[in-house]
Design an enzyme around this catalytic site. Structure first.
Site, short mmCIF file in Angstrom:
data_model
loop_
_atom_site.label_atom_id
_atom_site.label_comp_id
_atom_site.label_asym_id
_atom_site.label_seq_id
_atom_site.Cartn_x
_atom_site.Cartn_y
_atom_site.Cartn_z
N TYR A 77 45.08 35.81 57.73
CA TYR A 77 45.64 36.72 56.68
C TYR A 77 46.43 36.33 55.76
O TYR A 77 46.16 36.65 54.53
CB TYR A 77 46.82 37.45 57.48
CG TYR A 77 47.26 38.93 56.96
CD1 TYR A 77 46.36 39.92 57.13
CD2 TYR A 77 48.03 38.93 56.02
CE1 TYR A 77 46.82 41.25 56.42
CE2 TYR A 77 48.42 39.88 55.30
CZ TYR A 77 47.86 41.32 55.47
OH TYR A 77 48.24 42.40 54.56
N ASP A 220 37.33 39.88 29.63
CA ASP A 220 36.37 40.36 30.86
C ASP A 220 35.23 39.55 30.89
O ASP A 220 34.34 39.60 30.11
CB ASP A 220 36.01 41.83 30.52
CG ASP A 220 35.06 42.37 31.37
OD1 ASP A 220 34.55 41.65 32.28
OD2 ASP A 220 34.88 43.59 31.61
N LYS A 263 28.48 39.65 39.45
CA LYS A 263 27.32 39.46 38.38
C LYS A 263 27.11 37.86 38.25
O LYS A 263 26.52 37.18 39.14
CB LYS A 263 27.89 40.01 37.08
CG LYS A 263 27.67 41.37 36.91
CD LYS A 263 28.76 42.33 37.34
CE LYS A 263 28.79 43.66 37.21
NZ LYS A 263 30.19 44.48 36.87
N ARG A 387 22.36 54.66 30.44
CA ARG A 387 23.36 54.24 29.60
C ARG A 387 23.40 55.14 28.20
O ARG A 387 22.89 54.34 27.05
CB ARG A 387 23.41 52.76 29.34
CG ARG A 387 23.93 52.00 30.51
CD ARG A 387 25.45 52.21 30.75
NE ARG A 387 26.14 51.50 31.76
CZ ARG A 387 26.74 52.17 32.91
NH1 ARG A 387 26.88 53.28 32.78
NH2 ARG A 387 27.56 51.32 33.65
N PHE A 453 28.42 59.77 35.74
CA PHE A 453 27.39 58.90 35.86
C PHE A 453 26.93 58.89 37.28
O PHE A 453 25.61 59.07 37.51
CB PHE A 453 26.86 58.04 34.89
CG PHE A 453 27.93 56.80 34.93
CD1 PHE A 453 29.20 56.85 34.23
CD2 PHE A 453 27.50 55.66 35.86
CE1 PHE A 453 30.08 55.72 34.64
CE2 PHE A 453 28.14 54.68 36.10
CZ PHE A 453 29.57 54.59 35.47
C1 LIG Z 1 30.79 45.48 36.42
C2 LIG Z 1 31.62 45.11 35.35
C3 LIG Z 1 33.09 45.56 35.40
C4 LIG Z 1 33.56 46.11 36.79
O1 LIG Z 1 33.40 45.25 38.08
P1 LIG Z 1 33.31 46.02 39.46
O2 LIG Z 1 32.95 44.76 40.12
O3 LIG Z 1 32.00 46.79 39.33
O4 LIG Z 1 34.28 46.87 39.74
C5 LIG Z 1 33.71 45.45 34.50
N1 LIG Z 1 33.36 44.73 33.37
C6 LIG Z 1 31.98 44.83 33.04
C7 LIG Z 1 31.58 44.24 32.02
C8 LIG Z 1 31.45 45.04 34.28
O5 LIG Z 1 29.86 44.61 33.77
#
Ligand SMILES: *Cc1c(COP(=O)(O)O)cnc(C)c1O
Length: 461
Positions: A77, A220, A263, A387, A453
């Site tokens: 934990y 991001d 991703k 999209r 969506f």
């Molecule tokens: C997928 C994504 C997110 C959000 O992430 P999740 O893991 O789906 O919550 C944020 N920014 C971008 C550019 C993304 O492609």
């Protein structure tokens, strides 16, 4: 032609060890399935889908090394060994100082937005992303788009369509003042622009400008390695640098990050928040306990953190990115041969078909991209996603956003499909294109309040 002059093909730097069997469907079955799903590809059952290009999020094939790392997961934990492995990997390869794991990217966005944004703040960014903007708004902020105009033009072949327009940013700063801007939100490989990269030169300019004003840059970094590949291919001075070196340099120009590991990082679930500021880390460590779990697991199992740590390293391999983006380019080039209108240049994580051009007889209120996604499924069982106007949602005052781009995204999971699958997809798009004039639009019959969506339902006009 002499054999020595024949172009040399590349191929994937891996071989297949296990396969997942797929169910094949008939056209009649697919027509029934999409009708029941309210013409929303998100509401299809995945077992009714042949080739699933809905998203590249969490749909990656993990390597044997990742699977074996999962057996090393420390499920304690508190103070899990797997957390320290993940933290060390992020520090080493991305260069950020402090790390908070989260169950996925939007959880990191939630925590970061709550910490940094005050009511009335403005957050400029290089195009919105759905969850990112929503968390900024829920925290009391307003997103404002500062991406270059070319990003909104599906015919522009600008090599770095993800770039920030510095003049637009200066205008926002003049209008609201630096105090109202907690950070600039910078996505590497801009998802909503079609997987388009930001250049290093642009990031350097942004860093110099924001440093002067004391404004943070929050990264991001969901597809940072894919962005780095494009910098390596297209930007002067970077062709001899490795993707790992370029990624580290990108991160060094920012102050903190949110990441969806689903991703680039080649896993099925996971994410994190990272920052170089102790105070922000301290607060995030408090907040993660409320929303996710203790700061040494943040909603993840130890085994997930192990898989992310390995996936991050694999994502920085030059051969991996070459094959990953090479496959997307193969599909895009094939579609162009069939005159299917796609966004150029071809992006990193998928092909974006221009639905306004594909179905010019439909108005945006008839949901051309939603319609086209449903038609692709009916034709071949290929699942894509909208999209466009449905994804863009409504403004806080209730009006629809009318985005310039009305796209259907053919998103490529990493290491999952073969070149033969690519042929099937392109040929299916060509077949739908040939009968485009007979395609009718849709009417929305159910609309959820947030991120509509995902769950909206439609009927054929
Ligand atoms: C997928 C994504 C997110 C959000 O992430 P999740 O893991 O789906 O919550 C944020 N920014 C971008 C550019 C993304 O492609």
């Amino acid at each position: 032609m002499k054999n020595s002059l024949v172009k040399r093909s590349w191929a994937e730097p891996y071989k297949i060890k296990m396969v997942e069997l797929l169910k094949m469907t008939t056209k009649a079955q697919r027509i029934k399935a999409i009708k029941e799903a309210g013409y929303n590809t998100f509401l299809l059952k995945s077992e009714d889908v042949y080739i699933d290009l809905l998203t590249d999020s969490g749909t990656n094939a993990m390597s044997d090394v990742q699977w074996s790392a999962m057996m090393l997961g420390d499920e304690a934990y508190a103070g899990s060994k797997s957390y320290y492995k993940l933290e060390g990997t992020i520090q080493k390869y991305y260069g950020y100082k402090y790390v908070i794991p989260t169950h996925q990217g939007r959880a990191a966005e939630n925590i970061l937005s709550k910490i940094l944004i005050k009511k009335g703040d403005v957050i400029p960014g290089n195009m919105y992303f759905t969850t990112t903007r929503l968390h900024q708004e829920l925290a009391g902020g307003t997103f404002t788009d500062i991406i270059i105009d070319e990003a909104h033009d599906p015919t522009s072949e600008h090599p770095f369509k993800g770039n920030v327009d510095m003049a637009k940013l200066e205008k926002v700063v003049k209008k609201y003042g630096a105090k109202k801007i907690p950070y600039i939100s910078i996505a590497t490989n801009v998802n909503m622009a079609g997987g388009q990269p930001v250049s290093m030169a642009n990031l350097k300019e942004l860093r110099a400008y924001t440093k002067k004003l004391g404004i943070r840059v929050i990264h991001d970094m969901t597809r940072v390695a894919e962005n780095a590949f494009f910098i390596q291919q297209r930007e002067k001075g970077y062709d001899k640098k490795s993707i790992a070196q370029i990624v580290k340099e990108i991160c060094s120009l920012t102050d903190g990050a949110t990441m969806s590991a689903k991703k680039d990082a080649l896993v099925n679930i996971g994410g994190f928040m990272a920052t170089n500021e102790w105070d922000v880390f301290e607060e995030a460590r408090n907040m993660v306990v409320v929303y996710e779990g203790l700061h040494t697991y943040g909603g993840l199992a130890g085994r997930d953190m192990e898989a992310i740590a390995v996936g991050i390293v694999e994502s920085l391999d030059d051969n991996h990115q070459h094959a990953r983006i090479g496959q997307v380019e193969y599909l895009g080039n094939k579609m162009m041969e069939y005159n299917v209108p796609i966004v150029l240049p071809i992006g990193g994580h998928g092909i974006f078909v221009d639905a306004k051009k594909f179905l010019p007889h439909l108005t945006q209120d008839q949901f051309p991209a939603q319609t086209l996604a449903a038609e692709m499924y009916i034709d071949s069982g290929v699942r894509t996603m909208e999209r466009g106007i449905v994804s863009a949602g409504r403004k806080p005052n209730g009006d629809n956003y009318y985005p310039k781009l009305e796209l259907v995204r053919f998103t490529m999971p990493r290491r999952v499909y073969t070149q033969a699958h690519m042929d099937v997809i392109a040929e299916s798009a060509a077949a739908v294109y040939d009968r485009r004039k007979s395609i009718k639009g849709l009417k929305m019959i159910y609309e959820p309040k947030y991120l509509r969506f995902f769950q909206a339902k439609f009927e054929k006009l």
